[in-house]
Design a protein around this motif. Structure first.
Motif, PDB file in Angstrom:
ATOM      1  N   UNK A  42       0.782  -1.119   0.092  1.00  0.00           N
ATOM      2  CA  UNK A  42      -0.098  -0.285  -0.027  1.00  0.00           C
ATOM      3  C   UNK A  42       1.318   1.376   0.241  1.00  0.00           C
ATOM      4  N   UNK A  43       0.626   2.007  -1.307  1.00  0.00           N
ATOM      5  CA  UNK A  43       1.452   3.307  -1.275  1.00  0.00           C
ATOM      6  C   UNK A  43       0.629   4.284  -1.599  1.00  0.00           C
ATOM      7  N   UNK A  44       0.893   5.588  -0.577  1.00  0.00           N
ATOM      8  CA  UNK A  44       0.476   7.071  -0.924  1.00  0.00           C
ATOM      9  C   UNK A  44       1.073   8.357  -0.865  1.00  0.00           C
TER      10      UNK A  44
ATOM     11  N   UNK B 124       4.871   4.018   2.597  1.00  0.00           N
ATOM     12  CA  UNK B 124       4.308   2.070   2.283  1.00  0.00           C
ATOM     13  C   UNK B 124       4.374   1.811   3.104  1.00  0.00           C
ATOM     14  N   UNK B 125       3.518   0.105   3.011  1.00  0.00           N
ATOM     15  CA  UNK B 125       3.077  -0.529   3.903  1.00  0.00           C
ATOM     16  C   UNK B 125       3.060  -1.654   3.184  1.00  0.00           C
ATOM     17  N   UNK B 126       4.034  -2.576   4.085  1.00  0.00           N
ATOM     18  CA  UNK B 126       5.071  -3.066   4.425  1.00  0.00           C
ATOM     19  C   UNK B 126       6.256  -1.860   4.148  1.00  0.00           C
ATOM     20  N   UNK B 127       6.857  -1.414   4.740  1.00  0.00           N
ATOM     21  CA  UNK B 127       7.762  -0.511   4.961  1.00  0.00           C
ATOM     22  C   UNK B 127       8.909  -1.190   4.017  1.00  0.00           C
TER      23      UNK B 127
ATOM     24  N   UNK C 120       8.268   1.246  -5.105  1.00  0.00           N
ATOM     25  CA  UNK C 120       8.795   0.134  -4.295  1.00  0.00           C
ATOM     26  C   UNK C 120       9.985   0.118  -4.425  1.00  0.00           C
ATOM     27  N   UNK C 121      10.346  -0.559  -3.781  1.00  0.00           N
ATOM     28  CA  UNK C 121      11.540  -0.925  -3.948  1.00  0.00           C
ATOM     29  C   UNK C 121      12.051  -2.558  -4.661  1.00  0.00           C
TER      30      UNK C 121
END
Length: 570
Positions: free
Chosen positions: A116-118, A138-141, A175-176
């Motif tokens: 989840x990313x905002x 972002x979750x998970x971090x 995200x990575x």
């Protein structure tokens, strides 16, 4: 009877018949093809990707491409940049407007992201040269990778946007693990022009003229020009930035772009002397030191310097220390005066430097400051010479220039103190004929190459002078002449548009004022309130013509308005 034809004739007839037949030729219809660099793309919601379209043949006269999404609710497309909006599939089509053109297409699958990313904003407008910070949760971090679709327009580093030039760019945070991304569309516009004047306030004498300088950045458009206006031409006239005092009073001068897009103002007061004089004084030396502190440090200070108001030796070297910590110098009696205590509360310092031992400022005062939550550092020695060394050590001076003054002549130290403070130069004290061991050791253990010795042999002997590196005397027949000779020596490093004036009869006002003078990059002029010296007025006439602001330390009985009027007569 049948006619017979010869062989050559038959050949001719055959060739003629063939040439007479109309043979159709394939015409160039101008058809084109659009080729995409990808046929399938998988996105997650919020993620972006870019398709590149190539129009063939290479010499096609029209290479424009129109982009279409078969399902804009799933994937939207803009100039080949795709963004996944919701779970599903869509075809992205690239079409060329030429007749009979073949289109290119790409099948896009949009999936739900694994994370989840905002982002804190999805669009932003900046001006050239400005910055802004985007933040992502972002979750998970996990780590986030930032990119810009056009680094010539906007650069991004760890979410910090830097606007380079006008245009638009899409900033993407990914995200990575590549499972998700979010974007922000950034529009950069040219910064509007702004005008700044070299003065916001100015004082003129009657018929005196001075020049206001306007700086415009970025430059005004070609068809726009700078105009000057006076709110009251009967008080102040203006022409091309040159302002002239016409009558006593006030007026506002405005520099304005001809299209009205930007402006700047200067408040001008016309007085008899043309000076903006601020008198900083109180009923006694302690109140005067507080008035000086309020003028120079209206918003408080994390540091302050405390010196005794009863004698001068321990504080003669204090101005460079005060300047290092951008601190005011306050005076105290044997007990801390209420006016000084109130000022310390207003300043709210975390640390106070105490100049001198407990014989000058008692342990009781130090304990009182500590009880207020203030850290104290006492700079002391067994005598005035060693105290000057302690202050020099805290100043951190180990090389370059130093200043040597007679420890029993306060005026020379205070005349040069703003200059020494501005340059971070230590002021050391000496006896006339004996070079104190503490000072000699300090000088010898460091790398000083230049020494300014204040006064003639009646104050510091050649026997002492010869023990100093690169020694140069600054002399004068009395304290006022030495004061002016010091200013002449260093005036190229001073801002003479501001001048501080103090009495030459006693030390406290000049001592407190030395910190303010240093903060202003100004100088202190010492005056005799009963007999203004000709050397002082001559210097003022020659070198202080452009002085606008005068800070007078003390009340009328110390430095009168009459002295100020004579000193700065136009």
């Amino acid at each position: 009877m049948k006619k017979k034809y010869s062989t050559p004739l038959l050949c001719f007839l055959l060739i003629f018949s063939l040439l007479s037949i109309s043979i159709p030729v394939s015409a160039n219809t101008g058809s084109t093809s659009v080729i995409l660099d990808k046929s399938t793309i998988v996105l997650t919601i919020g993620q972006t990707d870019t398709l590149t379209a190539t129009v063939l043949p290479a010499d096609a006269p029209n290479k424009n491409v129109t982009w279409i999404s078969s399902n804009p609710n799933v994937v939207k497309v803009f100039n080949g940049v795709l963004m996944g909006l919701s779970e599903g599939t869509a075809y992205i089509t690239a079409m060329n407007p030429s007749p009979n053109s073949n289109y290119g297409s790409c099948y896009v699958i949009v999936k739900k992201p694994n994370s989840d990313m905002k982002i804190n904003k999805t669009s932003s407008t900046l001006t050239v040269g400005s910055t802004e910070t985007l933040t992502v949760t972002i979750s998970p971090s996990q780590a986030v990778h930032w990119t810009s679709s056009n680094t010539e327009i906007v650069q991004v580093f760890n979410g910090v946007l830097m606007a380079q030039k006008a245009g638009t760019a899409l900033i993407t945070a990914t995200a990575a693990d590549g499972s998700n991304s979010v974007t922000c569309m950034v529009t950069v516009t040219d910064a509007p022009a702004s005008i700044t004047l070299n003065k916001s306030n100015l004082t003129l004498a009657l018929k005196e003229s001075k020049t206001l300088i306007a700086t415009v950045s970025p430059p005004l458009p070609y068809s726009t020009y700078l105009m000057w206006q006076s709110s009251n031409p009967g008080i102040v006239a203006v022409s091309g930035g040159v302002v002239t005092g016409v009558n006593l009073g006030t007026a506002v001068i405005t520099a304005i772009a001809s299209d009205g897009s930007c402006r700047a103002t200067c408040n001008i007061t016309v007085t008899e002397t043309g000076l903006n004089a601020s008198r900083l004084g109180g009923a006694n030396r302690y109140e005067t030191s507080v008035q000086i502190s309020k003028e120079g440090w209206p918003n408080g200070s994390p540091y302050a310097v405390l010196a005794t108001g009863n004698n001068y030796p321990d504080a003669l070297s204090a101005a460079p220390l005060a300047q290092k910590y951008t601190a005011p110098i306050l005076l105290t009696d044997k007990t801390l005066p209420q006016v000084t205590l109130n000022e310390i509360v207003r300043l709210n310092p975390s640390q106070i430097f105490i100049c001198g031992g407990t014989g000058a400022i008692s342990k009781t005062i130090e304990n009182q400051l500590n009880s207020m939550g203030i850290t104290t550092m006492r700079l002391e020695g067994k005598d005035r010479y060693e105290t000057s060394v302690s202050i020099a050590k805290e100043l951190g001076a180990t090389s370059g220039e130093l200043i040597l003054v007679n420890g029993y002549e306060w005026s020379d130290a205070l005349s040069i103190s703003p200059i020494a403070a501005k340059n971070g130069t230590p002021i050391l004290l000496t006896d006339k004929d004996v070079f104190p061991d503490s000072v000699k050791t300090f000088v010898g253990s460091n790398n000083f190459y230049k020494t300014y010795i204040l006064g003639g042999t009646d104050l510091i002997s050649n026997q002492v002078k010869n023990q100093l590196p690169g020694s140069e005397r600054i002399e004068g027949s009395n304290k006022y002449e030495r004061n002016i000779n010091i200013l002449k020596k260093f005036e190229s490093n001073l801002d003479l548009s501001k001048i501080c004036v103090a009495t030459g009869a006693d030390f406290p006002d000049a001592l407190s004022g030395s910190a303010l003078a240093a903060k202003l990059s100004s100088a202190i002029v010492l005056v005799d309130n009963n007999n203004l010296k000709s050397v002082t007025t001559q210097y003022s006439t020659k070198s202080l013509k452009q002085t606008d602001d005068v800070y007078v330390f003390g009340l009328q009985g110390v430095v009168s308005d009459n002295v100020i009027s004579k000193l700065f007569a136009k």
